[in-house]
Design a protein around this motif. Structure first.
Motif, PDB file in Angstrom:
ATOM      1  N   ARG A 152       0.824  -1.205   0.000  1.00  0.00           N
ATOM      2  CA  ARG A 152       0.000   0.000   0.000  1.00  0.00           C
ATOM      3  C   ARG A 152       0.862   1.260   0.000  1.00  0.00           C
ATOM      4  NH1 ARG A 152      -5.319  -0.400   0.616  1.00  0.00           N
ATOM      5  NH2 ARG A 152      -6.239  -2.401   1.218  1.00  0.00           N
ATOM      6  N   ARG A 153       0.188   2.394  -0.148  1.00  0.00           N
ATOM      7  CA  ARG A 153       0.876   3.677  -0.238  1.00  0.00           C
ATOM      8  C   ARG A 153       1.699   3.943   1.011  1.00  0.00           C
ATOM      9  NH1 ARG A 153      -2.009   9.617  -1.040  1.00  0.00           N
ATOM     10  NH2 ARG A 153      -0.092  10.787  -1.343  1.00  0.00           N
ATOM     11  N   ASN A 154       2.935   4.383   0.798  1.00  0.00           N
ATOM     12  CA  ASN A 154       3.880   4.768   1.853  1.00  0.00           C
ATOM     13  C   ASN A 154       4.194   3.643   2.836  1.00  0.00           C
ATOM     14  OD1 ASN A 154       4.063   7.417   0.850  1.00  0.00           O
ATOM     15  ND2 ASN A 154       2.226   8.038   1.984  1.00  0.00           N
ATOM     16  N   ALA A 155       3.945   2.404   2.443  1.00  0.00           N
ATOM     17  CA  ALA A 155       4.222   1.266   3.325  1.00  0.00           C
ATOM     18  C   ALA A 155       5.656   0.783   3.153  1.00  0.00           C
ATOM     19  CB  ALA A 155       3.258   0.125   3.039  1.00  0.00           C
ATOM     20  N   THR A 156       6.153   0.109   4.180  1.00  0.00           N
ATOM     21  CA  THR A 156       7.435  -0.584   4.146  1.00  0.00           C
ATOM     22  C   THR A 156       7.188  -2.019   4.601  1.00  0.00           C
ATOM     23  OG1 THR A 156       8.719   1.418   4.592  1.00  0.00           O
ATOM     24  CG2 THR A 156       9.773  -0.698   5.065  1.00  0.00           C
ATOM     25  N   LEU A 157       7.614  -2.974   3.775  1.00  0.00           N
ATOM     26  CA  LEU A 157       7.378  -4.377   4.058  1.00  0.00           C
ATOM     27  C   LEU A 157       8.688  -5.138   4.166  1.00  0.00           C
ATOM     28  CD1 LEU A 157       4.435  -5.133   1.586  1.00  0.00           C
ATOM     29  CD2 LEU A 157       4.291  -4.479   4.003  1.00  0.00           C
ATOM     30  N   TYR A 158       8.645  -6.234   4.942  1.00  0.00           N
ATOM     31  CA  TYR A 158       9.825  -7.073   5.123  1.00  0.00           C
ATOM     32  C   TYR A 158       9.513  -8.521   4.741  1.00  0.00           C
ATOM     33  CZ  TYR A 158      11.936  -3.243   7.772  1.00  0.00           C
ATOM     34  OH  TYR A 158      12.466  -2.038   8.146  1.00  0.00           O
ATOM     35  N   TYR A 159      10.508  -9.153   4.132  1.00  0.00           N
ATOM     36  CA  TYR A 159      10.499 -10.582   3.842  1.00  0.00           C
ATOM     37  C   TYR A 159      11.871 -11.103   4.289  1.00  0.00           C
ATOM     38  CZ  TYR A 159       6.897  -8.790   0.653  1.00  0.00           C
ATOM     39  OH  TYR A 159       5.827  -8.121   0.120  1.00  0.00           O
ATOM     40  N   ARG A 160      11.989 -12.397   4.500  1.00  0.00           N
ATOM     41  CA  ARG A 160      13.295 -12.918   4.909  1.00  0.00           C
ATOM     42  C   ARG A 160      13.720 -14.068   4.004  1.00  0.00           C
ATOM     43  NH1 ARG A 160      12.650 -17.660   8.040  1.00  0.00           N
ATOM     44  NH2 ARG A 160      10.514 -17.978   8.805  1.00  0.00           N
ATOM     45  N   VAL A 161      15.023 -14.271   3.951  1.00  0.00           N
ATOM     46  CA  VAL A 161      15.593 -15.337   3.144  1.00  0.00           C
ATOM     47  C   VAL A 161      16.796 -15.908   3.883  1.00  0.00           C
ATOM     48  CG1 VAL A 161      17.019 -13.689   1.842  1.00  0.00           C
ATOM     49  CG2 VAL A 161      16.498 -15.931   0.858  1.00  0.00           C
ATOM     50  N   GLU A 162      16.936 -17.227   3.856  1.00  0.00           N
ATOM     51  CA  GLU A 162      18.062 -17.906   4.510  1.00  0.00           C
ATOM     52  C   GLU A 162      19.162 -18.137   3.477  1.00  0.00           C
ATOM     53  OE1 GLU A 162      18.122 -18.467   7.775  1.00  0.00           O
ATOM     54  OE2 GLU A 162      16.111 -17.610   7.963  1.00  0.00           O
ATOM     55  N   LEU A 163      20.387 -17.688   3.795  1.00  0.00           N
ATOM     56  CA  LEU A 163      21.500 -17.779   2.852  1.00  0.00           C
ATOM     57  C   LEU A 163      22.696 -18.498   3.473  1.00  0.00           C
ATOM     58  CD1 LEU A 163      21.370 -14.119   1.458  1.00  0.00           C
ATOM     59  CD2 LEU A 163      20.312 -16.174   0.481  1.00  0.00           C
ATOM     60  N   ASP A 164      23.510 -19.114   2.600  1.00  0.00           N
ATOM     61  CA  ASP A 164      24.731 -19.760   3.073  1.00  0.00           C
ATOM     62  C   ASP A 164      25.872 -18.752   3.100  1.00  0.00           C
ATOM     63  OD1 ASP A 164      25.661 -19.440   0.463  1.00  0.00           O
ATOM     64  OD2 ASP A 164      25.110 -21.488  -0.133  1.00  0.00           O
ATOM     65  N   THR A 165      27.090 -19.232   3.278  1.00  0.00           N
ATOM     66  CA  THR A 165      28.237 -18.330   3.436  1.00  0.00           C
ATOM     67  C   THR A 165      28.953 -18.031   2.127  1.00  0.00           C
ATOM     68  OG1 THR A 165      29.689 -20.212   3.912  1.00  0.00           O
ATOM     69  CG2 THR A 165      28.621 -19.118   5.793  1.00  0.00           C
ATOM     70  N   THR A 166      28.553 -18.666   1.028  1.00  0.00           N
ATOM     71  CA  THR A 166      29.326 -18.520  -0.211  1.00  0.00           C
ATOM     72  C   THR A 166      28.545 -17.966  -1.389  1.00  0.00           C
ATOM     73  OG1 THR A 166      28.856 -20.823  -0.837  1.00  0.00           O
ATOM     74  CG2 THR A 166      30.863 -20.413   0.453  1.00  0.00           C
ATOM     75  N   SER A 167      27.242 -18.169  -1.437  1.00  0.00           N
ATOM     76  CA  SER A 167      26.464 -17.797  -2.616  1.00  0.00           C
ATOM     77  C   SER A 167      26.169 -16.296  -2.659  1.00  0.00           C
ATOM     78  CB  SER A 167      25.137 -18.559  -2.649  1.00  0.00           C
ATOM     79  OG  SER A 167      25.354 -19.944  -2.744  1.00  0.00           O
ATOM     80  N   THR A 168      26.099 -15.767  -3.877  1.00  0.00           N
ATOM     81  CA  THR A 168      25.587 -14.418  -4.084  1.00  0.00           C
ATOM     82  C   THR A 168      24.076 -14.519  -4.253  1.00  0.00           C
ATOM     83  OG1 THR A 168      27.630 -13.744  -5.193  1.00  0.00           O
ATOM     84  CG2 THR A 168      25.695 -12.356  -5.525  1.00  0.00           C
ATOM     85  N   ALA A 169      23.354 -13.656  -3.571  1.00  0.00           N
ATOM     86  CA  ALA A 169      21.888 -13.702  -3.623  1.00  0.00           C
ATOM     87  C   ALA A 169      21.347 -12.446  -4.291  1.00  0.00           C
ATOM     88  CB  ALA A 169      21.301 -13.839  -2.220  1.00  0.00           C
ATOM     89  N   TYR A 170      20.318 -12.626  -5.092  1.00  0.00           N
ATOM     90  CA  TYR A 170      19.658 -11.518  -5.785  1.00  0.00           C
ATOM     91  C   TYR A 170      18.154 -11.627  -5.514  1.00  0.00           C
ATOM     92  CZ  TYR A 170      24.032 -11.986  -8.464  1.00  0.00           C
ATOM     93  OH  TYR A 170      25.343 -12.121  -8.839  1.00  0.00           O
ATOM     94  N   VAL A 171      17.532 -10.507  -5.161  1.00  0.00           N
ATOM     95  CA  VAL A 171      16.087 -10.503  -4.921  1.00  0.00           C
ATOM     96  C   VAL A 171      15.468  -9.351  -5.712  1.00  0.00           C
ATOM     97  CG1 VAL A 171      14.238 -10.547  -3.211  1.00  0.00           C
ATOM     98  CG2 VAL A 171      16.517 -11.393  -2.595  1.00  0.00           C
ATOM     99  N   PRO A 172      15.074  -9.618  -6.967  1.00  0.00           N
ATOM    100  CA  PRO A 172      14.389  -8.576  -7.741  1.00  0.00           C
ATOM    101  C   PRO A 172      12.940  -8.437  -7.290  1.00  0.00           C
ATOM    102  CG  PRO A 172      14.542 -10.578  -9.033  1.00  0.00           C
ATOM    103  CD  PRO A 172      15.290 -10.846  -7.748  1.00  0.00           C
ATOM    104  N   VAL A 173      12.480  -7.200  -7.208  1.00  0.00           N
ATOM    105  CA  VAL A 173      11.101  -6.910  -6.815  1.00  0.00           C
ATOM    106  C   VAL A 173      10.493  -6.024  -7.896  1.00  0.00           C
ATOM    107  CG1 VAL A 173       9.564  -5.936  -5.074  1.00  0.00           C
ATOM    108  CG2 VAL A 173      11.712  -7.046  -4.376  1.00  0.00           C
TER     109      VAL A 173
END
Length: 462
Positions: free
Chosen positions: A92-113
């Motif tokens: 919604r308007r002017n909102a801030t949302l959070y999601y979580r992701v579990e990552l290892d120690t070596t991989s590069t992670a990308y999260v396109p929105v």
């Protein structure tokens, strides 16, 4: 992020064409050609938009496998995202949302929105979204934004969150948070914008290679691709992007519409692209930022984009020359170089400003895409594991076949009238051509209906 390229269609059409290519043309085949032939493309459209082009009125095609997920107001309640899957949410308007992701120690992670405002939304130049990835303590690993710009035309915009292990505070394995902030100073009130999230992980290379980006590469603009244009309608989202190879491609685009195409680009190859909008017969008028062309890499990171104003004359938007795809391109601060960091499907996204309708008609307006993929494919760097989703950073023979045929993803809308016309002119009788057309229509209709049912069932509540 999955690759639903209809490579089998390219193979079947190729086999049939090779079979009928030597048959004589007859009156029956000419009649079939009238029935299934591709439309005639004129030089432009009238002031009221009379045209031979057909188009899809939907604003964005979400992945049919998107999982519905709610963003949380705090990190404590953040819902988990799994790399390799795609998700549908809303904000919604002017909102801030959070999601979580579990990552290892070596991989590069990308999260396109990707944010999708309603087609009728009123937007300001600074409106859009901000996306960041944070570690468990709240320290940022990246921060990017995407907005609508001076054209003031609502459309899907994508911002990328990223976690690279080169940053000390983002090296540890464990929980990371994806923060999505909507910026909407004057926009569509309380209306929710749709969101599509597609987290990806990239494993490290098995062996350490050069850690400096190439300093010299061919940055000269090549000669424009020429030849007879082939009809290829675009998709309405990343999931339904039509696969294109090198060539000249022709379609129509309506004001406010966004078209998605996917171009396979292998290691060591360079991509060049130009979008050309036909002239109009309307007298006078001017639209700022009318034609937009953007390039996104396989993880949907913005590589380059350009917008051109329109005054009724033929107008072209060409992205700057891009470097050859190389793993070590990531070791630079120049965005258009560092985003050309892996092979795979690069997206061409074309948008026509909605304000075009007031002056130059509803269209659709004639659009030509010129695509060049130059250079010899080179060996991959040799990853130590698999990406999620699997095979994202490679180009297969199926990709190349789909690109040459301009194939649509399985179940996605796409115009194959050129292939149907070839079948008819090649010598298939009227009855056989009719059977082929009816079969294609039946299968396509069933897939579209099934996909629409899934999308409707997963539609988020605002």
């Amino acid at each position: 992020m999955r690759r639903r390229t209809a490579w089998w269609r390219a193979a079947v059409v190729g086999a049939v064409l090779s079979t009928v290519g030597t048959l004589p043309t007859s009156g029956a085949t000419a009649a079939a050609g009238v029935l299934v032939g591709s439309p005639t493309y004129g030089a432009g459209t009238s002031a009221r938009g009379d045209s031979a082009f057909a188009h899809d009125d939907s604003t964005f095609a979400y992945d049919e496998d998107d999982r519905p997920v709610d963003g949380a107001a705090t990190t404590a309640d953040a819902t988990a995202l799994k790399p390799g899957e795609t998700y549908r949410s809303s904000i919604r308007r002017n909102a801030t949302l959070y999601y979580r992701v579990e990552l290892d120690t070596t991989s590069t992670a990308y999260v396109p929105v990707t944010a999708v405002p309603p087609a009728e939304a009123k937007v300001a130049a600074t409106d859009g979204i901000k996306v960041s990835v944070q570690n468990a303590a709240g320290a940022p690993c990246s921060l990017t934004s995407a907005g609508f710009g001076a054209g003031l035309s609502p459309r899907p915009v994508t911002a990328l969150g990223m976690r690279e292990t080169s940053r000390a505070s983002c090296r540890a394995g464990g929980t990371y948070y994806v923060r999505v902030e909507r910026r909407d100073a004057t926009g569509s009130g309380s209306d929710a914008w749709g969101l599509e999230l597609a987290p990806v992980t990239e494993p490290p290379p098995a062996r350490t290679g050069p850690t400096k980006a190439p300093e010299v590469w061919n940055s000269a603009s090549p000669e424009a691709v020429t030849g007879e244009p082939r009809r290829r309608d675009g998709g309405a989202g990343f999931a339904t992007a039509r696969t294109l190879g090198q060539g000249v491609w022709r379609t129509g685009i309506a004001p406010g519409q966004t078209l998605f195409y996917r171009v396979p680009v292998d290691w060591g190859q360079q991509l060049y692209a130009t979008a050309e909008l036909d002239g109009s017969s309307a007298d006078g008028g001017y639209v700022s930022g009318a034609l937009g062309l953007s390039v996104y890499n396989p993880v949907r990171a913005d590589v380059d984009d350009v917008a051109r104003s329109y005054s009724g004359r033929p107008t072209a938007a060409a992205v700057d020359p891009l470097p050859p795809v190389a793993y070590r391109n990531r070791y630079t601060v120049i965005d258009k170089v560092r985003t050309m960091r892996f092979a795979g499907g690069y997206y061409l996204v074309v948008h026509l400003n909605g304000q075009m309708a007031d002056t130059f008609g509803q269209g659709p307006h004639g659009l030509t895409l010129r695509v060049r993929v130059s250079g010899t494919a080179q060996a991959a760097p040799g990853y130590s594991g698999r990406s999620a989703p699997r095979g994202l950073f490679e180009v297969t023979d199926q990709d190349r076949a789909a690109g040459a045929a301009g194939a649509a993803p399985d179940g996605a809308p796409g115009d194959d009238s050129g292939a149907m016309k070839a079948l008819a002119v090649g010598g298939i009788g009227t009855g056989t051509a009719l059977l082929v057309v009816l079969l294609v229509w039946t299968v396509t209709a069933r897939r579209r209906a099934s996909a629409q049912m899934r999308v409707s069932a997963q539609k988020p509540t605002a």
